[in-house]
Each structure stands twice: as structure tokens, then as C-alpha cells.
Scaffold this motif. Structure first.
Motif, PDB file in Angstrom:
ATOM      1  N   THR A 137       0.847  -1.204   0.000  1.00 34.65           N
ATOM      2  CA  THR A 137       0.000   0.000   0.000  1.00 34.65           C
ATOM      3  C   THR A 137       0.881   1.252   0.000  1.00 34.65           C
ATOM      4  OG1 THR A 137      -1.499  -1.267   1.435  1.00 34.65           O
ATOM      5  CG2 THR A 137      -2.030   1.052   1.088  1.00 34.65           C
ATOM      6  N   TYR A 138       1.916   1.231   0.847  1.00 34.75           N
ATOM      7  CA  TYR A 138       2.835   2.375   0.875  1.00 34.75           C
ATOM      8  C   TYR A 138       3.567   2.487  -0.473  1.00 34.75           C
ATOM      9  CZ  TYR A 138       3.097   1.772   6.118  1.00 34.75           C
ATOM     10  OH  TYR A 138       2.870   1.619   7.455  1.00 34.75           O
ATOM     11  N   SER A 139       4.041   1.318  -0.964  1.00 39.97           N
ATOM     12  CA  SER A 139       4.932   1.391  -2.126  1.00 39.97           C
ATOM     13  C   SER A 139       4.183   1.786  -3.395  1.00 39.97           C
ATOM     14  CB  SER A 139       5.736   0.104  -2.316  1.00 39.97           C
ATOM     15  OG  SER A 139       4.927  -1.011  -2.209  1.00 39.97           O
ATOM     16  N   ALA A 140       2.880   1.521  -3.448  1.00 35.12           N
ATOM     17  CA  ALA A 140       2.107   1.981  -4.618  1.00 35.12           C
ATOM     18  C   ALA A 140       2.115   3.509  -4.675  1.00 35.12           C
ATOM     19  CB  ALA A 140       0.674   1.458  -4.545  1.00 35.12           C
ATOM     20  N   VAL A 141       2.044   4.147  -3.513  1.00 31.35           N
ATOM     21  CA  VAL A 141       2.077   5.616  -3.470  1.00 31.35           C
ATOM     22  C   VAL A 141       3.474   6.107  -3.847  1.00 31.35           C
ATOM     23  CG1 VAL A 141       1.722   7.647  -2.001  1.00 31.35           C
ATOM     24  CG2 VAL A 141       0.282   5.620  -1.688  1.00 31.35           C
ATOM     25  N   LEU A 142       4.491   5.448  -3.309  1.00 27.09           N
ATOM     26  CA  LEU A 142       5.872   5.832  -3.636  1.00 27.09           C
ATOM     27  C   LEU A 142       6.143   5.634  -5.127  1.00 27.09           C
ATOM     28  CD1 LEU A 142       7.776   4.255  -0.594  1.00 27.09           C
ATOM     29  CD2 LEU A 142       7.147   6.662  -0.919  1.00 27.09           C
ATOM     30  N   ASN A 143       5.548   4.629  -5.710  1.00 26.91           N
ATOM     31  CA  ASN A 143       5.721   4.390  -7.148  1.00 26.91           C
ATOM     32  C   ASN A 143       5.265   5.597  -7.972  1.00 26.91           C
ATOM     33  OD1 ASN A 143       4.300   3.520  -9.795  1.00 26.91           O
ATOM     34  ND2 ASN A 143       5.812   1.909  -9.410  1.00 26.91           N
ATOM     35  N   ARG A 144       4.251   6.293  -7.484  1.00 28.13           N
ATOM     36  CA  ARG A 144       3.757   7.510  -8.159  1.00 28.13           C
ATOM     37  C   ARG A 144       4.596   8.737  -7.778  1.00 28.13           C
ATOM     38  NH1 ARG A 144       2.056   7.203 -12.283  1.00 28.13           N
ATOM     39  NH2 ARG A 144       3.421   5.427 -12.172  1.00 28.13           N
ATOM     40  N   LYS A 145       5.625   8.542  -6.981  1.00 26.72           N
ATOM     41  CA  LYS A 145       6.481   9.633  -6.465  1.00 26.72           C
ATOM     42  C   LYS A 145       5.667  10.614  -5.627  1.00 26.72           C
ATOM     43  CE  LYS A 145      10.380   8.317  -8.312  1.00 26.72           C
ATOM     44  NZ  LYS A 145      10.998   7.318  -7.462  1.00 26.72           N
ATOM     45  N   ALA A 146       4.675  10.057  -4.950  1.00 33.08           N
ATOM     46  CA  ALA A 146       3.862  10.856  -4.033  1.00 33.08           C
ATOM     47  C   ALA A 146       4.214  10.452  -2.600  1.00 33.08           C
ATOM     48  CB  ALA A 146       2.385  10.631  -4.320  1.00 33.08           C
ATOM     49  N   LEU A 147       3.707  11.230  -1.645  1.00 31.65           N
ATOM     50  CA  LEU A 147       4.035  10.985  -0.238  1.00 31.65           C
ATOM     51  C   LEU A 147       2.859  10.272   0.441  1.00 31.65           C
ATOM     52  CD1 LEU A 147       6.532  11.855   1.442  1.00 31.65           C
ATOM     53  CD2 LEU A 147       5.210  13.864   2.177  1.00 31.65           C
ATOM     54  N   PRO A 148       3.105   9.060   1.003  1.00 32.06           N
ATOM     55  CA  PRO A 148       2.029   8.410   1.760  1.00 32.06           C
ATOM     56  C   PRO A 148       1.928   9.026   3.156  1.00 32.06           C
ATOM     57  CG  PRO A 148       3.937   6.939   1.573  1.00 32.06           C
ATOM     58  CD  PRO A 148       4.338   8.244   0.943  1.00 32.06           C
ATOM     59  N   VAL A 149       0.893   9.774   3.391  1.00 38.90           N
ATOM     60  CA  VAL A 149       0.701  10.471   4.678  1.00 38.90           C
ATOM     61  C   VAL A 149      -0.297   9.652   5.490  1.00 38.90           C
ATOM     62  CG1 VAL A 149      -0.177  12.583   5.747  1.00 38.90           C
ATOM     63  CG2 VAL A 149       1.190  12.718   3.648  1.00 38.90           C
ATOM     64  N   TYR A 387      12.663  13.025  -4.280  1.00 38.06           N
ATOM     65  CA  TYR A 387      11.758  13.562  -3.251  1.00 38.06           C
ATOM     66  C   TYR A 387      12.255  14.908  -2.736  1.00 38.06           C
ATOM     67  CZ  TYR A 387       8.374   9.807  -3.035  1.00 38.06           C
ATOM     68  OH  TYR A 387       7.352   8.941  -3.351  1.00 38.06           O
ATOM     69  N   LYS A 388      13.574  15.071  -2.689  1.00 39.16           N
ATOM     70  CA  LYS A 388      14.104  16.373  -2.230  1.00 39.16           C
ATOM     71  C   LYS A 388      13.774  17.472  -3.236  1.00 39.16           C
ATOM     72  CE  LYS A 388      17.803  14.867   0.812  1.00 39.16           C
ATOM     73  NZ  LYS A 388      19.199  14.479   0.802  1.00 39.16           N
ATOM     74  N   ARG A 389      13.664  17.097  -4.495  1.00 35.76           N
ATOM     75  CA  ARG A 389      13.243  18.090  -5.490  1.00 35.76           C
ATOM     76  C   ARG A 389      11.749  18.377  -5.370  1.00 35.76           C
ATOM     77  NH1 ARG A 389      15.436  14.799  -9.838  1.00 35.76           N
ATOM     78  NH2 ARG A 389      17.648  15.196  -9.899  1.00 35.76           N
ATOM     79  N   LEU A 390      11.001  17.327  -5.017  1.00 36.36           N
ATOM     80  CA  LEU A 390       9.535  17.452  -5.037  1.00 36.36           C
ATOM     81  C   LEU A 390       8.957  18.090  -3.783  1.00 36.36           C
ATOM     82  CD1 LEU A 390       8.777  13.911  -6.531  1.00 36.36           C
ATOM     83  CD2 LEU A 390       8.246  16.090  -7.635  1.00 36.36           C
ATOM     84  N   PHE A 391       9.645  17.907  -2.639  1.00 40.30           N
ATOM     85  CA  PHE A 391       9.111  18.394  -1.360  1.00 40.30           C
ATOM     86  C   PHE A 391      10.184  19.228  -0.655  1.00 40.30           C
ATOM     87  CE2 PHE A 391       6.860  14.475  -2.310  1.00 40.30           C
ATOM     88  CZ  PHE A 391       5.538  14.823  -2.076  1.00 40.30           C
ATOM     89  N   SER A 392       9.734  20.235   0.103  1.00 39.97           N
ATOM     90  CA  SER A 392      10.694  21.061   0.835  1.00 39.97           C
ATOM     91  C   SER A 392      11.285  20.267   2.003  1.00 39.97           C
ATOM     92  CB  SER A 392       9.992  22.315   1.374  1.00 39.97           C
ATOM     93  OG  SER A 392       9.102  21.935   2.403  1.00 39.97           O
ATOM     94  N   ALA A 393      12.452  20.673   2.448  1.00 42.94           N
ATOM     95  CA  ALA A 393      13.088  20.011   3.600  1.00 42.94           C
ATOM     96  C   ALA A 393      12.180  20.128   4.818  1.00 42.94           C
ATOM     97  CB  ALA A 393      14.446  20.661   3.883  1.00 42.94           C
ATOM     98  N   LYS A 394      11.502  21.267   4.928  1.00 45.13           N
ATOM     99  CA  LYS A 394      10.600  21.491   6.070  1.00 45.13           C
ATOM    100  C   LYS A 394       9.449  20.461   6.037  1.00 45.13           C
ATOM    101  CE  LYS A 394       7.843  25.154   8.019  1.00 45.13           C
ATOM    102  NZ  LYS A 394       6.985  26.200   7.580  1.00 45.13           N
TER     103      LYS A 394
END
Ligand SMILES: Cc1ncc(COP(=O)(O)O)c(C=O)c1O
Length: 451
Positions: A137-149, A387-394
Motif C-alpha cells: 500500500t505504501y509502495s504503490a504511493v511511492l511508485n507515483r512519487k507521491a508521499l504516503p501520509v 523527493y528532495k526536489r519534489l518536497f521542501s526540507a521542512k
């Protein structure tokens, strides 16, 4: 790998639990167990149950002809709509579920990847996910380069707590991914209401919920799209396999295109490979095996439910044992029969030792999922260049810190115990022996805790 069975072997295999118990379920049985009840098996006493539980998977030699037919046809792949088994399976699965459409896929993981893509999850988006689940379930989200929250887990139901969703929504949130874990239906009404309010897609992870029901409708058709798995351990297995279900022609046509290299399909029109896609197709062999199992799935589900209800009525009387609570008007299918264990009510006997004691009584069991967000896969993803490109460090720091807020899930991970689905295909008397074994362990919990 399970050995091939003849028809007789199949029946023997399926019934092995009950056959082994035939002599134990008559009038003599209670006195045998009463005599042995004094000493837990872990401390040298006689086990409550003699073992020999139904094994999985189960199959029949009458299935072979259709599989061989696929082999001899030379049409093994569905691409170009050659062959017919995958299409027949899709029609039958949709009908069984009361879904308008179904797309067969290579696996449950790929069904979730497809569904997330089609509801619009893109790189840099966020998806609200149930943390208490298989890692796919987590990895399907990661596959889309999205963040599983992660929303938190409700310790009573073991599923996503709808009350913890809204505080996790950000401007990046695109979808909610509830998981009907162990075949326990999530409380979908509040989840769908939140999704509607925030204009989010809903993809149900129904990979363990074949024929689960919520308010008269089947799991997998309660959100925008649902994903199923037919992997070897599943209630309708084909080794590997999956499906996406839904009521929207437009969405399922998009799923088709995406799963078939981006080619045009139905309402999803274009020229050649005109849209983003991959190869996530099911083979006709898989479908030929699945098509044999519809009646079996229906019958097995009824049996698992009846035995699970019996277990629940007995186990809930035992202090320290809390079977999962279902949403109102819903029916589970029990890929595992889970309950939460309170060691304090068992004189401090740890969960680990309780499980060893129960296994020694002839009742195999295991813990549920770990807090997998600490396992490394999310750290690896969020430390990656992408992910560092896609999301801020914060954002990534706040994300990592937020795992500590998952108190419900932590409790569930620490206290859940489950028995596998095929045990629920045994006899009612076997369920009585499970209850008896738990009672026995509780009676002797002080001695077991000290040993
Ligand atoms: C809850 C859940 N989600 C997703 C998957 C992935 O399915 P598959 O193994 O078919 O890729 C599974 C399978 O075990 C599952 O149990």
C-alpha cells in the motif's frame, strides 16, 4: 510449493482439520481436554488442538482442462484482445461485486498503482493512507512519487480512523487510500464525505477484502476505484493477479489504457500509444484459474464468517481479548482473524509469549503488521534526490516527525494477534478449541509469565 493433488487429495486436504478432529468432537472430547487443561502445552501439558488445520491454497484437478486449453491456444497474453479468459474473468468479477466495470491486472500492487494514477495522483502529491497494512500500500504511493501520509488506526476496528484524516490534508493532498485490512471493511461513509468535501479521489485497497460488505455494498466499489489481489495466499488465488473495480466507464477506460502501454481504449481515445502507460496486464492462465473459484469463494466466505462470528462470541467473553469491531451494517471476510491482546489481563504475559503458548496448544498465530514507517523504505524515499526536489526540507521533516503521532497505530501494532484464514475453514468444534486454548492460557498466565 504445494504438491499437486488428485480430486480425492483435494478433498482430503480441504477437510484435513475436521478429519483429524473427528474423534475429538464427540461426547468424549471435553473430558480429554478437562484432564489436560491443567498444564499449558508450553509447560509440558497436552495441546488443546491436535493440529492439522486446512492448508492453502486448495485446488482441484477438474480445473486443469481450462488451464491446458489456454496453453494449447497459444494465446496467453490478452494484448490485442486475443483469447477470452481475462475478459470473462473481468465480467464475472464485476458481476459478483455489483461493480459496473473491472479491469484485471498483473497483481494487487499494480492495481493500486493504476488506480492512483487514474484518480490523478502525480509526483509531488500527497495521499492519505492507512498505516496498518501490507507494505505494498505504501509502495504503490511511492511508485507515483507521491508521499504516503498516514491517518491513524482506530484500535477498535484496526482500520483507518476517519476522525484523523482531515488534520493531515494539505494543498498537495490528492487522494485517500483506505485499506480494508484482513477483510475488515473501513467505515467508508465518513471517508467518502471528507473526500467529497476536499475534492479528493478515493482508492480502496481491497486486496484482502474479496466480498467484504459495507452497508449492503461490496468493498472495492465504495470509492472511486478499488484494488484487489489474487496472490497465492489470497481467498481467490492465482499465484499472482489483481483487479481494479469501479462504476465509471471513463475511469476504467483510463485504467485500461494505462495498464496496456498507454494505448487508446473505449472513451479514452487517441492515436497509437498516446498516453502515459505501462504493462500491468493479467495473463489468460491467471484468469483461467480464477474463473474456477467463484463458487468456492462464496462458500468459503460464508464458512469463514460463521466460524469467525462463533470465535468472536466466545473470545470477547475472555478479559484481555478484544476482537475487531466492525462498522455498523458491515460484513468482514477475515483474511486473518484478528484480536487485540491486553497483557495486563494475563498477569503480564507478553504478547510474544502468549503467541508461543497458543501455538504450543496447536493453534498457530502471529502478530499483525509492524510500524513499517520506521523500517527504512520511507527514509530511503524521502532522502532521495527526487523527493528532495519534489518536497521542501521542512515538509519532509514534519512528515517524518508526524509518525510519532500515530498512537492508535502503535498500539495496534504492539497488541494485535491473528490466525490465518484457512483455519476458519475448519469445523465449529475447532473454533471451540481455539477459545478453550485461550481460556487455558489465561488460567495459567501467571505461571507462563514466570516460566
Ligand atoms: C493490503 C494489501 N495491499 C496490497 C497488496 C499487494 O498485492 P499483490 O501482492 O498482489 O501485489 C496486498 C497483498 O498481499 C495486500 O495484502
Amino acid at each position: 510449493m504445494e504438491k499437486h493433488l488428485t480430486r480425492r487429495g483435494f478433498i482430503r486436504n480441504a477437510a484435513i482439520g475436521s478429519a483429524a478432529l473427528a474423534g475429538m468432537s464427540g461426547p468424549r472430547a471435553p473430558s480429554v481436554f478437562a484432564a489436560e487443561a491443567d498444564k499449558p502445552a508450553l509447560l509440558g501439558g497436552k495441546p488443546v488442538h491436535r493440529g492439522g488445520w486446512p492448508r492453502w491454497p486448495q485446488w482441484n484437478e477438474s480445473w486443469e482442462a481450462d488451464v491446458v486449453k489456454v496453453l494449447r491456444s497459444g494465446r496467453w497474453c490478452r494484448a490485442g484482445e486475443s483469447g477470452k479468459d481475462v475478459q470473462a474473468f473481468e465480467a464475472a468479477w464485476a458481476k459478483l461485486l455489483g461493480a459496473k466495470r473491472c479491469l484485471a491486472t498483473a497483481s494487487g500492487t499494480t492495481s493500486l498503482i493504476i488506480a492512483l494514477h487514474v484518480v490523478g495522483v502525480d509526483a509531488g502529491d500527497e495521499v492519505i493512507v492507512s498505516p496498518f497494512t501490507f507494505i505494498a500500500t505504501y509502495s504503490a504511493v511511492l511508485n507515483r512519487k507521491a508521499l504516503p501520509v498516514f491517518a491513524d488506526t482506530d484500535p477498535a476496528s484496526l482500520t483507518m480512523d476517519p476522525a484523523t484524516i482531515e488534520s493531515r490534508i494539505t494543498e498537495r493532498t490528492r487522494a485517500i487510500l483506505p485499506v480494508h485490512i484482513y477483510g475488515l471493511p473501513c467505515d467508508m461513509d465518513p471517508i467518502n464525505a471528507i473526500a467529497r468535501k476536499h475534492k479528493l479521489g478515493v482508492v480502496e485497497d481491497a486486496c484482502q477484502a474479496w466480498l467484504g460488505e459495507y452497508k449492503g455494498r461490496k468493498c472495492g466499489v465504495l470509492g472511486d476505484l478499488g484494488g484487489f489481489s489474487f496472490q497465492n495466499s489470497k481467498h481467490i488465488p492465482a499465484g499472482e493477479g489483481g483487479a481494479v473495480t469501479g462504476d465509471s466507464d471513463e475511469l476504467i477506460d483510463k485504467c485500461y489504457s494505462f495498464h496496456h502501454c498507454g494505448s487508446a481504449f473505449g472513451t479514452n481515445k487517441g492515436k497509437g500509444y498516446f498516453t502515459c502507460g505501462d504493462n500491468y496486464r493479467m495473463m489468460h492462465y491467471q484468469a483461467a484459474i480464477l474463473l474456477q473459484q467463484f463458487d468456492k469463494l462464496v462458500k468459503d466466505t460464508a464458512r469463514r464468517r460463521a466460524n469467525a462470528d462463533h470465535l468472536t462470541s466466545g473470545l470477547k467473553q475472555i478479559p484481555g481479548i478484544e476482537p475487531a469491531r466492525l462498522p455498523e451494517n458491515s460484513r468482514a471476510v477475515y483474511h486473518l482473524y484478528p484480536f487485540r491482546y491486553d497483557a495486563e489481563q494475563f498477569n503480564g504475559l507478553t504478547r510474544d509469549k502468549f503467541m508461543r503458548a497458543l501455538s504450543a496448544e496447536g493453534i498457530p498465530c502471529s502478530g499483525g503488521y509492524r510500524e513499517q514507517y520506521y523500517d527504512g523504505v520511507l527514509d530511503e524515499a524521502t532522502a532521495s534526490r527526487g523527493y528532495k526536489r519534489l518536497f521542501s526540507a521542512k515538509r519532509l521533516k514534519a512528515y517524518r516527525d508526524s509518525f510519532q503521532e500515530l498512537k492508535g497505530n502503535q498500539l495496534v501494532c504492539q497488541t494485535t494477534i491473528g490466525m490465518t484464514q484457512s483455519m476458519l475453514l475448519a469445523e465449529r468444534s475447532d473454533m471451540d478449541q481455539i477459545i478453550e486454548a485461550v481460556r487455558k492460557i489465561r488460567t495459567h498466565s501467571a505461571a507462563l509469565a514466570k516460566a
